[in-house]
Design a protein around this motif. Structure first.
Motif, PDB file in Angstrom:
ATOM      1  N   LYS A  77      -9.765  -5.310 -37.668  1.00  0.00           N
ATOM      2  CA  LYS A  77     -11.135  -5.146 -37.185  1.00  0.00           C
ATOM      3  C   LYS A  77     -11.205  -4.883 -35.678  1.00  0.00           C
ATOM      4  N   THR A  78     -10.225  -5.387 -34.942  1.00  0.00           N
ATOM      5  CA  THR A  78     -10.257  -5.229 -33.486  1.00  0.00           C
ATOM      6  C   THR A  78      -8.933  -4.643 -33.003  1.00  0.00           C
ATOM      7  N   LEU A  79      -8.960  -4.099 -31.787  1.00  0.00           N
ATOM      8  CA  LEU A  79      -7.748  -3.571 -31.182  1.00  0.00           C
ATOM      9  C   LEU A  79      -6.707  -4.678 -31.041  1.00  0.00           C
ATOM     10  N   GLY A  80      -7.129  -5.862 -30.629  1.00  0.00           N
ATOM     11  CA  GLY A  80      -6.194  -6.967 -30.464  1.00  0.00           C
ATOM     12  C   GLY A  80      -5.491  -7.313 -31.756  1.00  0.00           C
ATOM     13  N   GLU A  81      -6.228  -7.345 -32.873  1.00  0.00           N
ATOM     14  CA  GLU A  81      -5.631  -7.651 -34.164  1.00  0.00           C
ATOM     15  C   GLU A  81      -4.615  -6.583 -34.560  1.00  0.00           C
ATOM     16  N   ARG A  82      -4.950  -5.319 -34.313  1.00  0.00           N
ATOM     17  CA  ARG A  82      -4.042  -4.233 -34.669  1.00  0.00           C
ATOM     18  C   ARG A  82      -2.785  -4.264 -33.804  1.00  0.00           C
ATOM     19  N   GLN A  83      -2.956  -4.579 -32.514  1.00  0.00           N
ATOM     20  CA  GLN A  83      -1.800  -4.656 -31.634  1.00  0.00           C
ATOM     21  C   GLN A  83      -0.904  -5.836 -32.003  1.00  0.00           C
ATOM     22  N   ALA A  84      -1.509  -6.968 -32.362  1.00  0.00           N
ATOM     23  CA  ALA A  84      -0.717  -8.130 -32.768  1.00  0.00           C
ATOM     24  C   ALA A  84       0.092  -7.809 -34.021  1.00  0.00           C
ATOM     25  N   ALA A  85      -0.521  -7.089 -34.962  1.00  0.00           N
ATOM     26  CA  ALA A  85       0.189  -6.703 -36.178  1.00  0.00           C
ATOM     27  C   ALA A  85       1.339  -5.760 -35.854  1.00  0.00           C
ATOM     28  N   ILE A 135     -16.255 -16.576 -17.941  1.00  0.00           N
ATOM     29  CA  ILE A 135     -16.940 -16.914 -19.189  1.00  0.00           C
ATOM     30  C   ILE A 135     -17.003 -15.689 -20.092  1.00  0.00           C
ATOM     31  N   ASP A 136     -17.287 -14.511 -19.513  1.00  0.00           N
ATOM     32  CA  ASP A 136     -17.294 -13.277 -20.306  1.00  0.00           C
ATOM     33  C   ASP A 136     -15.914 -12.996 -20.890  1.00  0.00           C
ATOM     34  N   TRP A 137     -14.866 -13.273 -20.107  1.00  0.00           N
ATOM     35  CA  TRP A 137     -13.494 -13.106 -20.585  1.00  0.00           C
ATOM     36  C   TRP A 137     -13.226 -14.028 -21.772  1.00  0.00           C
ATOM     37  N   MET A 138     -13.682 -15.254 -21.687  1.00  0.00           N
ATOM     38  CA  MET A 138     -13.502 -16.195 -22.788  1.00  0.00           C
ATOM     39  C   MET A 138     -14.270 -15.741 -24.028  1.00  0.00           C
ATOM     40  N   LEU A 139     -15.439 -15.149 -23.823  1.00  0.00           N
ATOM     41  CA  LEU A 139     -16.200 -14.612 -24.957  1.00  0.00           C
ATOM     42  C   LEU A 139     -15.456 -13.439 -25.592  1.00  0.00           C
ATOM     43  N   ALA A 178     -11.715  -1.557 -19.831  1.00  0.00           N
ATOM     44  CA  ALA A 178     -11.485  -0.109 -19.839  1.00  0.00           C
ATOM     45  C   ALA A 178     -10.193   0.216 -20.580  1.00  0.00           C
ATOM     46  N   GLN A 179      -9.148  -0.595 -20.361  1.00  0.00           N
ATOM     47  CA  GLN A 179      -7.887  -0.340 -21.047  1.00  0.00           C
ATOM     48  C   GLN A 179      -8.019  -0.596 -22.544  1.00  0.00           C
ATOM     49  N   GLU A 180      -8.746  -1.639 -22.920  1.00  0.00           N
ATOM     50  CA  GLU A 180      -8.957  -1.924 -24.337  1.00  0.00           C
ATOM     51  C   GLU A 180      -9.731  -0.790 -25.006  1.00  0.00           C
ATOM     52  N   ALA A 181     -10.734  -0.256 -24.306  1.00  0.00           N
ATOM     53  CA  ALA A 181     -11.522   0.847 -24.855  1.00  0.00           C
ATOM     54  C   ALA A 181     -10.655   2.093 -25.041  1.00  0.00           C
ATOM     55  N   LEU A 182      -9.766   2.356 -24.071  1.00  0.00           N
ATOM     56  CA  LEU A 182      -8.867   3.501 -24.182  1.00  0.00           C
ATOM     57  C   LEU A 182      -7.920   3.310 -25.362  1.00  0.00           C
ATOM     58  N   GLY A 183      -7.420   2.111 -25.530  1.00  0.00           N
ATOM     59  CA  GLY A 183      -6.545   1.831 -26.666  1.00  0.00           C
ATOM     60  C   GLY A 183      -7.257   2.045 -27.992  1.00  0.00           C
ATOM     61  N   LYS A 236     -13.944 -13.220 -29.615  1.00  0.00           N
ATOM     62  CA  LYS A 236     -14.249 -12.167 -30.582  1.00  0.00           C
ATOM     63  C   LYS A 236     -13.006 -11.616 -31.274  1.00  0.00           C
ATOM     64  N   ARG A 237     -11.843 -11.967 -30.761  1.00  0.00           N
ATOM     65  CA  ARG A 237     -10.607 -11.495 -31.380  1.00  0.00           C
ATOM     66  C   ARG A 237     -10.386 -12.187 -32.719  1.00  0.00           C
ATOM     67  N   ASP A 238      -9.659 -11.508 -33.599  1.00  0.00           N
ATOM     68  CA  ASP A 238      -9.380 -12.068 -34.918  1.00  0.00           C
ATOM     69  C   ASP A 238      -8.040 -12.788 -34.960  1.00  0.00           C
ATOM     70  N   PHE A 239      -7.499 -13.113 -33.801  1.00  0.00           N
ATOM     71  CA  PHE A 239      -6.267 -13.879 -33.744  1.00  0.00           C
ATOM     72  C   PHE A 239      -6.316 -14.772 -32.514  1.00  0.00           C
ATOM     73  N   SER A 240      -5.556 -15.851 -32.568  1.00  0.00           N
ATOM     74  CA  SER A 240      -5.538 -16.806 -31.458  1.00  0.00           C
ATOM     75  C   SER A 240      -4.306 -16.587 -30.592  1.00  0.00           C
ATOM     76  N   ARG A 241      -4.469 -16.717 -29.279  1.00  0.00           N
ATOM     77  CA  ARG A 241      -3.330 -16.602 -28.363  1.00  0.00           C
ATOM     78  C   ARG A 241      -2.546 -17.906 -28.295  1.00  0.00           C
ATOM     79  N   GLY A 242      -3.103 -18.965 -28.865  1.00  0.00           N
ATOM     80  CA  GLY A 242      -2.439 -20.258 -28.816  1.00  0.00           C
ATOM     81  C   GLY A 242      -3.185 -21.241 -27.930  1.00  0.00           C
ATOM     82  N   ALA A 243      -3.066 -22.524 -28.257  1.00  0.00           N
ATOM     83  CA  ALA A 243      -3.805 -23.571 -27.547  1.00  0.00           C
ATOM     84  C   ALA A 243      -3.409 -23.661 -26.081  1.00  0.00           C
ATOM     85  N   GLU A 244      -2.138 -23.424 -25.773  1.00  0.00           N
ATOM     86  CA  GLU A 244      -1.687 -23.567 -24.381  1.00  0.00           C
ATOM     87  C   GLU A 244      -2.409 -22.588 -23.461  1.00  0.00           C
ATOM     88  N   ARG A 245      -2.547 -21.338 -23.893  1.00  0.00           N
ATOM     89  CA  ARG A 245      -3.221 -20.353 -23.043  1.00  0.00           C
ATOM     90  C   ARG A 245      -4.720 -20.640 -22.964  1.00  0.00           C
TER      91      ARG A 245
END
Length: 318
Positions: free
Chosen positions: A24-32, A227-231, A180-185, A235-244
């Motif tokens: 659903k998201t660029l982050g999810e596709r990149q993680a896969a 705060i916008d960064w945290m939002l 901007a980089q995420e949009a380009l991706g 919205k990502r469909d995967f977690s970066r982990g509790a430490e981050r």
């Protein structure tokens, strides 16, 4: 034939491929994609060599275990029995999705000048590709550079990055660059769902995310940007982990504490790195008795930075 090819887990690879194409998201596709690259590397293959094996004719070698395609097909058949017309609806949805993708591709061709131009290096990418070339490590097939494992670049990489491109010192500018980089991706994935980001591009993404997590920016704009960064992360469909997550929350809390003090005292907090360093020196001159932690809290730098400035001042007066 690769001696390790038999260790490739094709069922897992198919699942990752499905997420690469349908996430659903660029982050999810990149993680896969990263997981698929890791799976291929363990089998002694490149990602594309591994993917090509999924396209090999089925039936040359059969085992008693059902394939992913068999299981998925059986599930589809069962769903069709429960809900007649299911397959037709799915086919219609896929056709509509493809039509939207093609329409988006037409719009991108007009925006960039051609579909090929979508994949051309930006000025930042071109500069980073050249600046980081001397740090390339063929053995690190996933992340590309010596001692690099994603997230924060190595000290040598930071040196090359800062020498090649402007690295922002405020959170709003960092967030704008990251978006901007995420949009380009996303544009590139729309045109070619097998597109793979260059190592230099992934390194830049890692640098931006590390700074978005950790950079001190105790201003109203900085707190709002974090705060916008945290939002964005939420919205990502995967977690970066509790430490981050804990790191970015700690940075937000520290910035907010400093901002609160500035509001209560009416004294503006330093915003740039140069201003913060100057503020540290001013406080040391006027209140040398204050602890490193207290000066750090007031100026928005780390206690380690204050300690270094304190030692330099002591040596200069020795």
């Amino acid at each position: 034939m690769n001696a390790h090819a038999s260790t490739l887990d094709t069922d897992k690879l198919r699942k990752f491929k499905a997420l690469m194409e349908g996430g659903k998201t660029l982050g999810e596709r990149q993680a896969a994609k990263r997981k698929a690259e890791t799976l291929a590397t363990r089998a002694g293959l490149t990602l594309w060599q591994a993917m090509s094996k999924l396209d090999a004719p089925v039936g040359i070698v059969r085992t008693a275990s059902p394939s992913f395609a068999d299981i998925f097909g059986a599930m589809e058949d069962e769903e069709e029995r429960k809900n007649p017309g299911h397959k037709a609806r799915q086919a219609k949805e896929r056709a509509e999705k493809e039509a939207k993708r093609r329409a988006r591709c037409d719009a991108l061709a007009a925006q960039y000048g051609s579909l090929e131009a979508v994949f051309e290096d930006t000025e930042i990418e071109a500069a980073l590709r050249e600046a980081l070339a001397h740090l390339e490590d063929p053995a690190n097939r996933i992340w590309g550079y010596e001692d690099y494992r994603a997230n924060e670049p190595t000290p040598a990489m930071w040196e090359a990055i800062r020498a090649a491109v402007h690295v922002p010192t405020t959170l709003p500018e960092l967030l704008a660059l990251h978006r901007a980089q995420e949009a380009l991706g996303t544009d590139r994935y729309t045109v070619d769902d097998h597109w793979t980001p260059g190592h230099w591009s992934e390194a830049w993404r890692g640098a931006l995310e590390h700074l978005l997590d950790t950079l001190a920016d105790p201003t109203a704009e900085g707190v709002a940007a974090r705060i916008d960064w945290m939002l964005d992360l939420a919205k990502r469909d995967f977690s970066r982990g509790a430490e981050r997550d804990e790191v970015v929350l700690a940075a937000l809390k520290a910035d907010f504490a400093i901002l609160s003090v500035s509001v209560q005292t009416g004294q503006p907090q330093p915003q740039t790195e140069t201003q913060r360093r100057a503020a540290v020196l001013d406080l040391l001159r006027q209140h040398f008795e204050l602890t490193d932690r207290e000066i750090a809290r007031r100026t928005g730098v780390s206690p380690t930075t204050v300690g270094k400035q304190r030692r330099k001042m002591e040596r200069s007066h020795a």
